[in-house]
Motif scaffolding. Structure first.
Motif, PDB file in Angstrom:
ATOM      1  N   ALA A 221      10.760  -9.786 -22.209  1.00  0.00           N
ATOM      2  CA  ALA A 221      10.699  -8.804 -21.130  1.00  0.00           C
ATOM      3  C   ALA A 221       9.408  -8.014 -21.246  1.00  0.00           C
ATOM      4  O   ALA A 221       8.926  -7.726 -22.348  1.00  0.00           O
ATOM      5  CB  ALA A 221      11.906  -7.865 -21.178  1.00  0.00           C
ATOM      6  N   HIS A 222       8.843  -7.643 -20.106  1.00  0.00           N
ATOM      7  CA  HIS A 222       7.601  -6.878 -20.050  1.00  0.00           C
ATOM      8  C   HIS A 222       7.851  -5.573 -19.304  1.00  0.00           C
ATOM      9  O   HIS A 222       8.615  -5.536 -18.334  1.00  0.00           O
ATOM     10  CB  HIS A 222       6.497  -7.683 -19.355  1.00  0.00           C
ATOM     11  N   SER A 223       7.184  -4.531 -19.756  1.00  0.00           N
ATOM     12  CA  SER A 223       7.316  -3.231 -19.109  1.00  0.00           C
ATOM     13  C   SER A 223       6.588  -3.237 -17.770  1.00  0.00           C
ATOM     14  O   SER A 223       5.502  -3.806 -17.626  1.00  0.00           O
ATOM     15  CB  SER A 223       6.750  -2.139 -20.013  1.00  0.00           C
ATOM     16  N   ALA A 224       7.193  -2.572 -16.773  1.00  0.00           N
ATOM     17  CA  ALA A 224       6.559  -2.491 -15.463  1.00  0.00           C
ATOM     18  C   ALA A 224       5.253  -1.718 -15.533  1.00  0.00           C
ATOM     19  O   ALA A 224       4.288  -2.053 -14.837  1.00  0.00           O
ATOM     20  CB  ALA A 224       7.525  -1.834 -14.468  1.00  0.00           C
ATOM     21  N   GLU A 225       5.190  -0.716 -16.361  1.00  0.00           N
ATOM     22  CA  GLU A 225       3.944   0.045 -16.502  1.00  0.00           C
ATOM     23  C   GLU A 225       2.848  -0.808 -17.123  1.00  0.00           C
ATOM     24  O   GLU A 225       1.679  -0.727 -16.726  1.00  0.00           O
ATOM     25  CB  GLU A 225       4.193   1.284 -17.369  1.00  0.00           C
ATOM     26  N   ALA A 226       3.210  -1.639 -18.095  1.00  0.00           N
ATOM     27  CA  ALA A 226       2.224  -2.537 -18.688  1.00  0.00           C
ATOM     28  C   ALA A 226       1.740  -3.565 -17.676  1.00  0.00           C
ATOM     29  O   ALA A 226       0.564  -3.937 -17.669  1.00  0.00           O
ATOM     30  CB  ALA A 226       2.823  -3.228 -19.912  1.00  0.00           C
ATOM     31  N   VAL A 227       2.635  -4.028 -16.795  1.00  0.00           N
ATOM     32  CA  VAL A 227       2.234  -4.985 -15.763  1.00  0.00           C
ATOM     33  C   VAL A 227       1.297  -4.321 -14.764  1.00  0.00           C
ATOM     34  O   VAL A 227       0.296  -4.925 -14.338  1.00  0.00           O
ATOM     35  CB  VAL A 227       3.479  -5.558 -15.064  1.00  0.00           C
ATOM     36  N   ARG A 228       1.588  -3.084 -14.371  1.00  0.00           N
ATOM     37  CA  ARG A 228       0.676  -2.365 -13.473  1.00  0.00           C
ATOM     38  C   ARG A 228      -0.694  -2.192 -14.113  1.00  0.00           C
ATOM     39  O   ARG A 228      -1.739  -2.330 -13.434  1.00  0.00           O
ATOM     40  CB  ARG A 228       1.275  -1.010 -13.094  1.00  0.00           C
ATOM     41  N   HIS A 229      -0.714  -1.862 -15.387  1.00  0.00           N
ATOM     42  CA  HIS A 229      -1.989  -1.728 -16.088  1.00  0.00           C
ATOM     43  C   HIS A 229      -2.739  -3.055 -16.118  1.00  0.00           C
ATOM     44  O   HIS A 229      -3.972  -3.079 -15.963  1.00  0.00           O
ATOM     45  CB  HIS A 229      -1.735  -1.224 -17.515  1.00  0.00           C
ATOM     46  N   ARG A 230      -2.029  -4.140 -16.284  1.00  0.00           N
ATOM     47  CA  ARG A 230      -2.671  -5.452 -16.312  1.00  0.00           C
ATOM     48  C   ARG A 230      -3.238  -5.821 -14.938  1.00  0.00           C
ATOM     49  O   ARG A 230      -4.333  -6.387 -14.836  1.00  0.00           O
ATOM     50  CB  ARG A 230      -1.660  -6.515 -16.767  1.00  0.00           C
ATOM     51  N   ILE A 231      -2.529  -5.481 -13.871  1.00  0.00           N
ATOM     52  CA  ILE A 231      -3.022  -5.743 -12.509  1.00  0.00           C
ATOM     53  C   ILE A 231      -4.302  -4.961 -12.253  1.00  0.00           C
ATOM     54  O   ILE A 231      -5.276  -5.504 -11.706  1.00  0.00           O
ATOM     55  CB  ILE A 231      -1.941  -5.399 -11.478  1.00  0.00           C
ATOM     56  N   ARG A 232      -4.332  -3.708 -12.647  1.00  0.00           N
ATOM     57  CA  ARG A 232      -5.551  -2.912 -12.465  1.00  0.00           C
ATOM     58  C   ARG A 232      -6.707  -3.498 -13.265  1.00  0.00           C
ATOM     59  O   ARG A 232      -7.860  -3.550 -12.782  1.00  0.00           O
ATOM     60  CB  ARG A 232      -5.296  -1.469 -12.889  1.00  0.00           C
ATOM     61  N   THR A 233      -6.440  -3.946 -14.485  1.00  0.00           N
ATOM     62  CA  THR A 233      -7.508  -4.522 -15.312  1.00  0.00           C
ATOM     63  C   THR A 233      -8.055  -5.790 -14.693  1.00  0.00           C
ATOM     64  O   THR A 233      -9.285  -6.008 -14.669  1.00  0.00           O
ATOM     65  CB  THR A 233      -6.963  -4.803 -16.717  1.00  0.00           C
ATOM     66  N   LEU A 234      -7.175  -6.650 -14.166  1.00  0.00           N
ATOM     67  CA  LEU A 234      -7.641  -7.891 -13.540  1.00  0.00           C
ATOM     68  C   LEU A 234      -8.491  -7.597 -12.305  1.00  0.00           C
ATOM     69  O   LEU A 234      -9.517  -8.256 -12.081  1.00  0.00           O
ATOM     70  CB  LEU A 234      -6.437  -8.761 -13.170  1.00  0.00           C
ATOM     71  N   ILE A 235      -8.102  -6.641 -11.508  1.00  0.00           N
ATOM     72  CA  ILE A 235      -8.864  -6.318 -10.294  1.00  0.00           C
ATOM     73  C   ILE A 235     -10.194  -5.669 -10.652  1.00  0.00           C
ATOM     74  O   ILE A 235     -11.222  -5.928 -10.014  1.00  0.00           O
ATOM     75  CB  ILE A 235      -8.024  -5.423  -9.369  1.00  0.00           C
ATOM     76  N   ASP A 236     -10.216  -4.829 -11.680  1.00  0.00           N
ATOM     77  CA  ASP A 236     -11.478  -4.196 -12.072  1.00  0.00           C
ATOM     78  C   ASP A 236     -12.479  -5.211 -12.603  1.00  0.00           C
ATOM     79  O   ASP A 236     -13.695  -5.013 -12.479  1.00  0.00           O
ATOM     80  CB  ASP A 236     -11.216  -3.120 -13.130  1.00  0.00           C
ATOM     81  N   ARG A 237     -11.982  -6.296 -13.189  1.00  0.00           N
ATOM     82  CA  ARG A 237     -12.883  -7.290 -13.786  1.00  0.00           C
ATOM     83  C   ARG A 237     -13.203  -8.453 -12.854  1.00  0.00           C
ATOM     84  O   ARG A 237     -13.961  -9.342 -13.234  1.00  0.00           O
ATOM     85  CB  ARG A 237     -12.246  -7.842 -15.071  1.00  0.00           C
TER      86      ARG A 237
END
Length: 499
Positions: free
Chosen positions: A432-448
């Motif tokens: 299971a993954h935290s929703a906050e960690a997934v949001r952080h990962r989405i922001r990181t992918l878009i920034d890069r």
């Protein structure tokens, strides 16, 4: 079947919410600041309560080593101090000496504050003992209306125009826009609209430029005119701010009749302007979050959690006063004292139980989210109230009250205790993954993402599933919108014409 009255004996269990129980529940949900205010009211109401200002150690700790308080300094006799040379003797400085002609270095004549010592012994040749800061020498900031009032008196001499200007200043909103139409202002003052508009046009050049505008377009136009940059192409851009908000750069180039490079420069100039020129004045300082819990790392690598001693009140029951007054009190006075003694004891126990419960819950939260504290948001675990309630053997409602309005200061910043509770998103491998960690990962992918390969929501889903996060496209879109990130079409338009 006969109907007749009868007596039945039944046994049942009910929870009676006494005033003391309600008080304990309310204290558990309060933050330390609210508890402090509540205790202040009780100190005024209850003569048997007194503040405990003697202890300086933290109220409670978890996983902290034993600490031994240093012994209190012993009282020193003044005669011994004189013999030891630590106090001036009478022969060293006679009391009847004339000090009117003596010079005191570092005194008022040298610029020392008037509130300092004036006995001739407060001077110093260095700045080491000067506790004044730069704020003590800074002047008071002018509010927006005072700042504009000074410019009005210097730039407009006609009494009628000055009255119009004062009325316009009174109608400004905090952002610097007019809250009424000029036609309505002219009718209310009984003056021609042309005269009101002429005064407003002059005042739009006041510092900061762009005040007294009716909308964003007029505000930006005034600032561009001040910089001599309000050409036809820029005026066309201001007339199509909706296209700029949608990042429709292709249509903007056609409307403004410029190429991509010129449009990028124009957009950069627009972004350099101040859409709310009055917001820099009359700003109230932000309310700082005072943490209820403090956290630091222990020498053995663990974590030490304690209640913030600066915000948590300490109270004691003055039993000595009760024992002195109660035997000589009348019947009604004794009832009053007995009731106040019971309330005081209950409040002290409630505060102690509240501190223990908060520390217990916070310690379990930190134990389960230790990876987040050491490695970052990407390692935040999914957590719900039931997990903490089962671990500390408390009810979920109690855990909910403990984590409400409580903040903890960690090495990674100050967070609300509710922040550590996030929903779980199932992974492709069963984790299971935290929703906050997934949001952080989405922001990181878009920034890069590179300008040539902007990631759509479907592409983000593919990347996240490749990393083991089973997520739907609508969930990605919901998280992206919550992060205030535009969609792939708008991001591609924006990166095509960088500004």
């Amino acid at each position: 079947m006969a109907i007749a009255p009868r007596l039945d004996l039944r046994q049942s269990q009910t929870l009676v919410m006494t005033p003391q129980l309600r008080q304990a529940i309310k204290l558990l949900q309060f933050s330390n600041i609210e508890v402090n205010a509540f205790v202040e009211e009780e100190l005024e109401r209850n003569p048997l309560l007194e503040r405990d200002d003697t202890a300086d150690a933290p109220i409670g700790e978890r996983a902290a080593p034993d600490q031994i308080a240093p012994p209190a300094p012993a009282a020193v006799d003044s005669a011994d101090a004189v013999e030891a040379g630590t106090l001036p003797s009478e022969t060293a400085a006679p009391l009847d000496i004339d000090t009117s002609n003596s010079y005191d270095p570092g005194g008022i004549s040298d610029g020392a504050p008037l509130g300092g010592r004036i006995d001739g012994s407060g001077g110093s040749h260095s700045f080491d003992a000067d506790d004044r800061t730069i704020e003590d020498f800074a002047g008071d900031e002018l509010c927006l209306r005072d700042h504009l009032g000074e410019q009005l008196r210097l730039n407009i001499g006609d009494p009628v125009d000055r009255m119009i200007g004062a009325h316009l200043i009174a109608l400004l909103c905090p952002a610097g826009r007019l809250t009424a139409e000029p036609a309505a202002i002219a009718r209310a003052m009984g003056l021609p609209l042309e005269q009101v508009e002429a005064v407003r046009a002059r005042m739009m050049r006041f510092d900061p430029v762009g005040l007294f505008a009716r909308d964003l377009k007029e505000c930006l136009a005034a600032q561009l005119a001040e910089r001599n940059r309000l050409d036809p192409a820029m005026q066309a851009l201001l007339d199509n701010l909706d296209l700029l908000a949608r990042r429709d750069n292709r249509r903007l180039m056609a409307v403004c009749e410029v190429d991509a490079e010129d449009l990028a420069d124009m957009i950069a100039e627009i972004r350099a302007l101040d859409p709310k020129p009055g917001a820099s004045f009359d700003t109230t300082p932000p309310q700082l979050v005072v943490p209820d819990l403090l956290m630091r790392q222990a020498p053995d690598g663990g974590w030490i959690i304690e209640l913030n001693p600066e915000t948590m009140p300490r109270v004691l029951v003055n039993e000595r006063f009760y024992a002195k007054v109660a035997p000589r009190a009348k019947k009604d006075e004794k009832v009053f004292l007995t009731e106040r003694l019971a309330n005081a004891n209950w409040l002290v126990r409630s505060l102690q139980q509240r501190a223990q419960t908060i520390l217990k819950v916070a310690s379990e939260i930190i134990r389960q989210q230790e990876a987040f504290l050491r490695l970052g948001v990407a390692h935040l675990r999914p957590l719900i109230l039931r997990d903490i309630a089962e671990a500390v053997e408390l009810h979920e409602s109690t855990v909910s009250r403990v984590t409400a309005n409580k903040y903890i200061a960690t090495p990674r910043g100050t967070f609300e205790l509710k922040y550590f509770f996030t929903t779980a998103i199932q992974g492709t491998n069963g984790d299971a993954h935290s929703a906050e960690a997934v949001r952080h990962r989405i922001r990181t992918l878009i920034d890069r993402e590179p300008p040539s390969d902007v990631l759509s929501d479907d592409a983000l889903v593919i990347v996240l599933r490749r990393e083991g996060i089973d997520i739907a496209r609508r969930t990605v879109a919901k998280y992206r919108e919550a992060l205030r990130i535009p969609n792939s079409v708008q991001r591609r338009r924006e990166k095509t014409v960088p500004a």
